[in-house]
Design an enzyme around this catalytic site. Sequence first.
Site, short mmCIF file in Angstrom:
data_model
loop_
_atom_site.label_atom_id
_atom_site.label_comp_id
_atom_site.label_asym_id
_atom_site.label_seq_id
_atom_site.Cartn_x
_atom_site.Cartn_y
_atom_site.Cartn_z
N ASP A 1 -11.08 -7.73 -0.06
CA ASP A 1 -8.99 -7.98 0.52
C ASP A 1 -9.15 -9.41 1.14
OD1 ASP A 1 -7.52 -7.59 2.96
OD2 ASP A 1 -8.55 -7.63 4.43
N GLU B 1 -6.62 -11.01 4.44
CA GLU B 1 -6.59 -11.70 5.86
C GLU B 1 -8.12 -11.35 6.22
OE1 GLU B 1 -2.47 -11.60 7.26
OE2 GLU B 1 -2.41 -11.09 5.03
#
Length: 199
Positions: free
Chosen positions: A7, A9
């Site tokens: 991922d 953020e």
Amino acid sequence: MNIVCLDLEGVLVPEIWIAFAEASGIPELKKTTRDEPDYDKLMNYRLNILKEHNLGLKEIQDTIAKIEPIPGAKEFLDELRSLTQTIIISDTFEQFAKPLMEKLGWPTIFCNSLVVADNGEITGFKMRCEKSKYTTVKALQSCGFDTIASGDSYNDLGMINASKAGFLFKSTDQIKADNPNLPAFESYDDLLNAIKEVL
């Protein structure tokens, strides 16, 4: 062959919407995928707030230009990429990601795109595919890759659970409590060591 799916953020860079909420003084924009599992609902909520306040892409990009990666993120990513193939799979948007990818040394990112009017208003968004993180991991597996995944939010759980090995990173207490089977780490060194063990 292994491939690591990360991922963006909350894992490598601070949450863009939280940074923009603080810069714009609109606390309602602090809501993220850590709070709202339904991404369509979350994005439509955000777009309505932007419209209400007459804010568009430029204002968000001005905030993004000031965001730096989380300390240690680039070094972690550089080392990981020296060991195995790595892809960032994010629900962010091409129009947001580019300056952040530059600061991270141009890793590969699969993300979505915004629909932007000529006046800069964000009028919609196009998801690359349905359940994009899970779908991408399954597609990589169909190409012969063993996936290893890590993320911090509800929308990462699909790709984490579908992978050969999966880890929570800098996640919330609630997500960790709801997924006690998933190893959870707070430091890049610990995450890197866990990934090395399964490579």
